[in-house]
Design a protein around this motif. Structure first.
Motif, PDB file in Angstrom:
ATOM      1  N   ARG A 111       5.091   5.362  -5.363  1.00  0.00           N
ATOM      2  CA  ARG A 111       4.822   5.408  -6.800  1.00  0.00           C
ATOM      3  C   ARG A 111       4.459   6.819  -7.282  1.00  0.00           C
ATOM      4  O   ARG A 111       5.002   7.282  -8.287  1.00  0.00           O
ATOM      5  N   LEU A 128       0.832  -1.208   0.000  1.00  0.00           N
ATOM      6  CA  LEU A 128       0.000   0.000   0.000  1.00  0.00           C
ATOM      7  C   LEU A 128       0.867   1.259   0.000  1.00  0.00           C
ATOM      8  O   LEU A 128       0.603   2.215  -0.734  1.00  0.00           O
ATOM      9  N   ILE A 129       1.907   1.249   0.834  1.00  0.00           N
ATOM     10  CA  ILE A 129       2.774   2.424   0.893  1.00  0.00           C
ATOM     11  C   ILE A 129       3.528   2.591  -0.425  1.00  0.00           C
ATOM     12  O   ILE A 129       3.669   3.703  -0.937  1.00  0.00           O
ATOM     13  N   ALA A 130       3.954   1.472  -0.994  1.00  0.00           N
ATOM     14  CA  ALA A 130       4.656   1.553  -2.288  1.00  0.00           C
ATOM     15  C   ALA A 130       3.726   2.128  -3.355  1.00  0.00           C
ATOM     16  O   ALA A 130       4.109   2.993  -4.136  1.00  0.00           O
ATOM     17  N   ALA A 131       2.474   1.666  -3.364  1.00  0.00           N
ATOM     18  CA  ALA A 131       1.553   2.067  -4.427  1.00  0.00           C
ATOM     19  C   ALA A 131       1.074   3.504  -4.270  1.00  0.00           C
ATOM     20  O   ALA A 131       0.943   4.227  -5.261  1.00  0.00           O
ATOM     21  N   PHE A 132       0.805   3.922  -3.033  1.00  0.00           N
ATOM     22  CA  PHE A 132       0.147   5.221  -2.873  1.00  0.00           C
ATOM     23  C   PHE A 132       1.038   6.297  -2.259  1.00  0.00           C
ATOM     24  O   PHE A 132       0.617   7.437  -2.125  1.00  0.00           O
ATOM     25  N   THR A 133       2.259   5.934  -1.853  1.00  0.00           N
ATOM     26  CA  THR A 133       3.168   6.957  -1.328  1.00  0.00           C
ATOM     27  C   THR A 133       4.397   7.108  -2.209  1.00  0.00           C
ATOM     28  O   THR A 133       4.769   8.220  -2.582  1.00  0.00           O
TER      29      THR A 133
END
Lengths: 308, 334
Positions: B71, B64-69
């Protein structure tokens, strides 16, 4: 320079009630001397009362405003207290925009979003603290850096991704991008590392696996810290504004802060202030009640890491 | 406690048990194990059995952090090279065109100026008032616990709600403030029409909302100041003011530094109050608000907004790096 003795020393009563207010005598005044008392009021109580009033009065004014009639607001003559306090503004707000719906949406988003976030924070923090893995440090730094990336900067890319997935005007579209939690993970990991290792080792000897240790040992003895994380998360979710503002256009899916923006846009003139204040009460008072009851946890959570 | 554990462990069979028994006997249990032992531990069958559990517990959050923070930081840089209308299926590449436009447009220079004023005024205001309040709250006055909670409260309240309350107060015709000014025979300033006054108004409310945070953090730091140092200063004949500036304030410098940088980061990201009090950003358009307005305020300029957001992120990054390097040094000050 007046020497002000802290009020803790008041038991050392002295008899200088008749002391002349001459400047040279001030230093020798006892704690209850007139000069000291005046000084304590001037440099202690006065600023304290002033600051408390400056904070509390606007909030009180909001509540009073929400109970007024429009005619009591659209006037140059200040009406301090409404003649007939009524909840009309709340009813009126409901006819302009479905405020019950907004409240429900905010509650749904807050409850679901905060629950998942707290759950993720607990599992991630447990793994980082107690489960063996080669790249633990890398993952911890990954979390720590994320703590410093502001969500606002991600507005356009996240909007485009969620819109492409069909998330505009959906609950999951509002909730999903904010679910990853670095703050809660960090706070809980620090706490888990401070737990006595013997307790966990004892559980291990009893044959407990990681999930048993997590649910039966770590979570029960960490309730105050988990409560802190949960409360801060709940308040943040409830107040969250910019993302729900961007991702919702349908009033049926708006959260309370977004709906209030809408209400302010359609109710531009002064006669609608009671309605707007009723809206403000609905978004502010729930948090104020939670804060009043549990402020110790919330303050601890929000100021964590500052004083080290 | 640890003795019982060690006893029970050594009674148990199996190599991994004895190893953990040895670890339990180690006085500092959380220290990094020596390199060789660590490798051995990682290679053992038992720790490899832990890997799937670790991933199960950590991956959802990490993804989630990778996708929404993370990326978005990269896609932002890509979007910022496009001339792209939000919602349009096509976009043309403009290279650094958006950045060139930003840095040559007099309006965006105004935005940078507004951002600077807003940040300096809010950070300075909240910190100085917070420090002052903390010195008051640090004295054994009656009711200070209540006062502390009240002063902190606005920090946790919805920016939208607070903004509405203050619009109601600042309204030149019907507002409380205007009525008070009229009571003294004056006329209320046009808070919402005059760009300078609009900025002043938003700054005042922002300081009102954030002073309590600074005060509570300063207070905690002050309570950690050793009493004997303050007493020693008093014995040396220093007055309260002198003691404060020569003894207490220097000891607070790590806190001042921490607050300075976190407050700057927060002020640069301010949004709620600006949006609700001055929707058009007349005189109050900071970088953050500009990034929002460009994409979602009717212009739909996704590429340009991404460029503004990237510039903002660049500034935040510099501030954070400064924080991490300098703060680290300052923390060991006392």
């Amino acid at each position: 320079m007046t020497v002000v003795v802290p009020a803790a020393g008041v038991d050392a009563v002295t008899d200088d009630g008749a002391a002349p207010p001459a400047r040279q005598r001030q230093r020798r005044d006892g704690p209850l001397g007139r000069q000291n008392l005046l000084a304590a009021i001037a440099t202690g109580y006065l600023p304290l009362i002033l600051a408390t009033a400056i904070i509390a009065l606007p909030l009180l004014w909001m509540v009073i405003g929400s109970l007024k009639a429009p005619s009591e607001v659209v006037t140059q003559n200040l009406v301090l207290l409404p003649q007939h306090p009524s909840l009309n503004a709340y009813r009126e707000a409901g006819t302009k925009i479905d405020i019950g719906r907004l409240f429900l949406n905010s509650t749904i988003v807050t409850v679901i979003g905060a629950s998942i976030k707290v759950l993720l924070a607990i599992t991630t923090a447990y793994a980082l603290a107690f489960v063996r893995f080669p790249f633990k440090r890398v993952i911890f730094v990954f979390m720590l850096v994320a703590l410093m990336v502001p969500p606002q900067v991600a507005l356009v890319p996240n909007y485009i991704l969620i819109a492409d997935l069909g998330g505009v005007d959906t609950y999951w579209g509002i909730i999903l991008p904010g679910l990853g939690t670095a703050f809660g993970t960090f706070l809980l990991r620090q706490h888990f590392l401070s737990l006595p290792t013997e307790i966990l080792q004892a559980a291990e000897i009893d044959g407990a696996g990681h999930f048993t240790k997590l649910l039966r040992v770590v979570v029960p003895i960490s309730t105050p810290t988990i409560a802190t994380v949960a409360l801060v998360t709940i308040v943040t979710e409830w107040n969250d504004y910019i993302w729900p503002l961007v991702i919702t256009t349908d009033p049926a899916r708006m959260t309370l802060p977004v709906g209030l923006t809408q209400l302010k846009n359609i109710e531009g003139d002064a006669s609608s202030y009671p309605i707007l204040m009723a809206g403000a009460v609905m978004v502010i008072v729930p948090v104020m009640v939670i804060f009043a009851a549990l402020q110790r946890f919330i303050v601890a959570g929000l100021t964590q890491g500052a004083v080290k | 406690m640890s003795v019982t554990v060690a006893d029970a462990e050594s009674a148990g069979p199996g190599s991994s048990r004895t190893r953990s028994a040895r670890r339990a006997a180690d006085p500092p249990p959380r220290q990094k194990p020596a390199g060789r032992r660590r490798t051995a531990e990682l290679l053992s069958a038992r720790s490899r059995r832990d890997f799937p559990i670790f991933l199960l517990l950590v991956l959802p959050n990490v993804l989630l952090i990778a996708a929404f923070t993370y990326r978005p930081l990269l896609t932002n840089i890509y979007y910022s090279t496009l001339n792209w209308t939000l919602g349009s299926p096509t976009a043309s590449k403009v290279g650094l065109g958006n950045y060139r436009e930003f840095f040559t447009d007099p309006e965006s220079l105004q935005v940078l100026w507004t951002t600077a004023i807003f940040t300096v005024a809010t950070v300075g205001g909240a910190m100085i008032l917070g420090l002052g309040l903390a010195t008051v709250l640090n004295r054994p006055l009656r009711g200070r616990t209540f006062a502390r909670a009240t002063i902190f409260a606005p920090f946790v309240l919805s920016g939208v709600g607070i903004g509405l309350v203050w619009v109601f107060i600042f309204d030149p015709v019907t507002g409380l403030l205007g009525a008070i000014i009229r009571g003294f025979g004056g006329t209320s300033p046009q808070w919402f029409n005059d760009p300078k006054l609009a900025l002043t108004m938003v700054i005042i409310v922002y300081i009102w909302k954030n002073t309590g945070y600074c005060a509570v953090i300063y207070l905690a730091a002050m309570q950690a100041v050793p009493a004997d140092l303050v007493e020693a200063a008093a014995i040396d004949g220093a007055g309260r003011v002198r003691t404060f500036f020569s003894v207490v304030l220097p000891l607070l410098s790590p806190t001042t530094f921490f607050l300075l940088l976190t407050s700057i980061l927060n002020s640069l990201q301010a949004f709620d109050l600006i949006r609700i009090m001055t929707p058009l950003g007349n005189g109050t358009t900071t970088l953050m608000y500009d990034a929002y307005l460009q994409a979602f305020g009717g212009y739909n300029r996704a590429g340009y907004s991404a460029a503004v957001a990237t510039i903002l992120f660049g500034i935040l990054l510099v501030m954070t790096v400064v924080q991490l390097t300098l703060l680290e040094r300052k923390v060991h000050y006392s």
